[in-house]
Design a protein around this motif. Structure first.
Motif, short mmCIF file in Angstrom:
data_model
loop_
_atom_site.label_atom_id
_atom_site.label_comp_id
_atom_site.label_asym_id
_atom_site.label_seq_id
_atom_site.Cartn_x
_atom_site.Cartn_y
_atom_site.Cartn_z
N ARG A 1 29.23 28.26 41.68
CA ARG A 1 29.74 28.00 40.33
C ARG A 1 29.08 26.77 39.70
NH1 ARG A 1 33.83 25.15 37.53
NH2 ARG A 1 34.41 23.92 39.35
N VAL A 2 28.86 25.73 40.51
CA VAL A 2 28.51 24.45 39.88
C VAL A 2 27.08 23.99 40.09
CG1 VAL A 2 30.92 23.70 40.17
CG2 VAL A 2 29.20 22.96 41.82
N THR B 1 32.68 25.90 50.45
CA THR B 1 31.66 25.04 49.82
C THR B 1 30.65 25.88 49.05
OG1 THR B 1 31.90 23.46 51.62
CG2 THR B 1 29.90 23.28 50.29
N GLU C 1 23.40 25.20 50.76
CA GLU C 1 24.75 25.55 51.19
C GLU C 1 24.75 26.91 51.89
OE1 GLU C 1 25.16 22.11 49.31
OE2 GLU C 1 26.29 22.96 50.93
N VAL D 1 31.96 27.19 45.75
CA VAL D 1 31.90 26.16 44.71
C VAL D 1 30.46 25.96 44.26
CG1 VAL D 1 32.40 23.76 44.16
CG2 VAL D 1 33.93 25.02 45.66
N ALA D 2 29.55 25.95 45.22
CA ALA D 2 28.13 25.75 44.88
C ALA D 2 27.64 26.82 43.92
CB ALA D 2 27.29 25.73 46.15
N THR E 1 22.10 25.49 45.95
CA THR E 1 22.84 26.63 46.48
C THR E 1 22.22 27.12 47.77
OG1 THR E 1 23.10 27.24 44.18
CG2 THR E 1 23.90 28.80 45.80
#
Lengths: 397, 249
Positions: free
Chosen positions: B235-236, B229, B39, B232-233, B36
């Motif tokens: 979350r995942v 991006t 990003e 999403v990072a 994370t």
């Protein structure tokens, strides 16, 4: 005198990438291997990834026993302009006046590689040749087909895409002497889309090298793959739905709580975020042997693309006995999977995840699918058979 | 025209604030994954670029060298003064929008980071164990697949929705001052000659403005890409990290 069979491909050669271009090269070699005289006409450019820069020298050469003549690439045209050789030819003038194609079609063509020298040679030597243009939507195929329709045979490599609906494409397809389809799905599409008599479209198919044997252990060792492995080879972009594939695999991992590795091979660069690098492995451009190793190492070959006319990679995966998981929206790959009983298809994430559950949890089922695919490839993808069908369709012998 | 109503941004304060939030996000929130952080770093760089390019100016120094150059420069200054009533309000409106966009981007960054910080830690066991049904065969696999798929929870493809317009946005982010002039009637040819001459004579003035706009538009576009991006990072990334760690162990 028997006319000389001449394959006309904008890009051609050992360094050239692209499905249609690879098909043209293998086809030329296979026709030559039958003892049928064949030549290739191309340009000096390498491929769609380096469209204009000269990569091969102008003039005559030999590629794996096949005579090749390369013509210089002409300078870029002005917006919507027609190549000079075509623009001043009465047949083209008449046809354009009759068709009155939308400006956007001419604009697209004017941005792509062409060669006036090659177009002029097509006209000059038409009396003694029959031309197989590969593929359909490039300027040399479009204008060449309009300049010498009586000698035009087409290996279109077509799928349901915007170019297929162009006015110029319709004229080109309808006026070719014979069309050579890579798959029964492509053949059906051509007949339906252009109202063609079925006998005008010959199902010649394409072949692959059936002698390559992959080494799964070598690939896994070389790239340190310790998880279940999914493999895709080809352009790593939206045209092949690779971003969607990555998201599906990511979600699958998150939901199932176990790591699988998506291995992506291809020439073009791919930008991966740091979290994608947890489960995506970019192995770049692989040699034929390394690619075969990767197919053999894969638990499942995955292909999310929807626009294919053949999909070499699907056949190559089957050759190594691996099952396939393809996009149900793609008539060609989904149709081939159904014909070959070589795997499963998916329409959304739920069916994608379910298919992976089955193929990863049941190696016996995966092996059965892989064996069926392998048998299909050995039956349908022999280059000598393909070359024989093409020669018969074009020369009538 | 008066200056549009918007508050000027203190660049130094904004950057300092941004640095502080990054530090907070990467050390205190629930998303401390190195994945994370990377990003976020990229997103920070993109936002910094927006900050650097957000102010479009139509009044940069004009200088001429030599007698002719000085005469040309004087004429350009006069032209610019005469057209100021027309160009400046356009630029000011664009600047107001750029300010608002940067504020929105900063706000979204805050909200996402706060929401993620409130998330519970990822489970230590697989959230959904792989299902196995030994009765499945190759012949019945498609049927089994349909059955399994029917029981799969819905996958909200909001990540795709975020990305769907990226290519189109990148395309329209480029403002052109020299577009092809249309020819619908024969007399348009004559009009186009005049318009091309006007455009040529004013390109010293207009082109730098559009270049500035393009730099900012591009920075905003890239920031939106990296923000998507990063979302999403958040979350995942951490769950993926856990799954990998468990696999490696």
């Amino acid at each position: 005198m028997t006319p000389k069979l001449t394959i006309v491909s904008t890009w051609f050669g050992p360094d050239t990438a692209g499905g249609a271009e690879v098909a043209a090269r293998r086809l030329a070699q296979s026709i030559a291997a039958l003892g049928v005289p064949v030549e290739v006409w191309s340009t000096t450019a390498r491929d769609a990834f380096a469209p204009r820069a000269p990569h091969y020298p102008v003039g005559a050469s030999t590629d794996a026993g096949v005579p090749v003549y390369r013509f210089a690439v002409s300078p870029e045209l002005e917006d919507s302009a027609v190549p000079a050789v075509a623009a001043r030819h009465p047949l083209v003038q008449r046809t354009l006046k009759q068709l009155n194609p939308p400006r956007r079609e001419l604009r697209v063509l004017s941005t792509l590689v062409h060669s006036d020298d090659l177009l002029a040679a097509l006209v000059d030597q038409a009396a003694e040749r029959r031309y197989i243009f590969v593929p359909y939507p490039l300027p040399i195929s479009v204008w060449g087909g309009m300049l010498v329709p009586e000698q035009t045979y087409l290996l279109p490599c077509m799928h349901d895409e915007p170019y297929a609906y162009h006015t110029l494409s319709r004229w080109q397809i309808q006026h070719a002497q014979t069309l050579l389809a890579n798959s029964s799905q492509e053949r059906d599409f051509l007949v339906r889309q252009y109202d063609l008599p079925p006998e005008r479209v010959v199902l010649s198919r394409l072949g692959i090298d059936l002698t390559v044997t992959g080494d799964a252990a070598a690939f896994r060792a070389d790239f340190n793959i310790t998880t279940p492995m999914l493999f895709f080879a080809g352009r790593r972009d939206v045209t092949k739905n690779v971003p969607l594939l990555i998201r599906y695999v990511q979600e699958y991992i998150l939901r199932r709580g176990r790591l699988v590795t998506l291995v992506l091979s291809g020439r073009d660069p791919i930008a991966l975020t740091s979290y994608q690098q947890v489960f995506v492995r970019d192995v770049g451009f692989l040699s034929e042997q390394d690619k075969a190793n990767a197919f053999a190492a894969a638990d499942v070959f995955v292909h999310a693309g929807t626009q294919e006319s053949f999909a070499f990679v699907l056949m190559e995966a089957w050759l190594q006995g691996r099952p396939a998981l393809v996009n149900r929206t793609c008539a060609v790959t989904a149709g081939a999977v159904a014909e070959a009983h070589g795997g499963l298809d998916f329409a959304d994430f739920a069916s994608f995840a379910a298919a992976l559950d089955i193929l990863l949890e049941h190696p016996d089922i995966a092996a059965t699918f892989g064996a069926s695919g392998q048998s299909y490839v050995h039956t349908h993808c022999r280059w000598p058979d393909v070359a024989t069908r093409v020669v018969a369709a074009v020369l009538g012998t | 025209m008066t200056q549009p109503a918007h508050t000027a941004i203190d660049v130094a304060a904004l950057l300092s604030d941004l640095q502080r939030r990054i530090h907070t996000n990467t050390t205190q929130s629930g998303s401390t994954s190195a994945l994370t952080r990377e990003e976020l770093r990229v997103l920070h760089e993109a936002l910094h670029e927006v900050e650097l390019t957000r102010v479009i100016s139509a009044h940069w120094p004009i200088q001429g060298v030599g007698l002719v150059g000085r005469i040309v420069a004087a004429l350009q200054k006069i032209t610019r003064r005469l057209l100021r009533w027309y160009i400046n309000p356009i630029v000011e409106q664009q600047n107001a929008f750029n300010d608002a966009t940067l504020r929105a981007l900063r706000l979204m960054l805050d909200v996402f980071a706060e929401q993620t910080a409130a998330l519970p830690p990822p489970p230590q066991t697989p959230p959904m164990a792989p299902r196995s049904d030994r009765a499945i065969t190759a012949e019945t696999a498609a049927h089994a697949q349909a059955h399994l798929a029917a029981n799969e929870p819905t996958f909200d493809m909001w990540e795709n929705d975020l990305r769907v317009d990226e290519a189109q946005r990148a395309h329209i982010a480029i403002v052109h001052a020299h577009w092809p002039l249309p020819v619908d009637r024969p007399r348009d040819h004559l009009a186009n000659v005049v318009h091309k001459l006007q455009r040529r004579l004013l390109q010293w003035y207009i082109n730098p403005v559009t270049q500035h706009m393009n730099a900012c538009n591009r920075a905003i576009h890239i920031s939106l890409v990296h923000l998507a991006t990063y979302m999403v990072a958040l979350r995942v990334a951490q769950p993926l990290d856990h799954i990998r760690t468990r696999h490696d162990a």
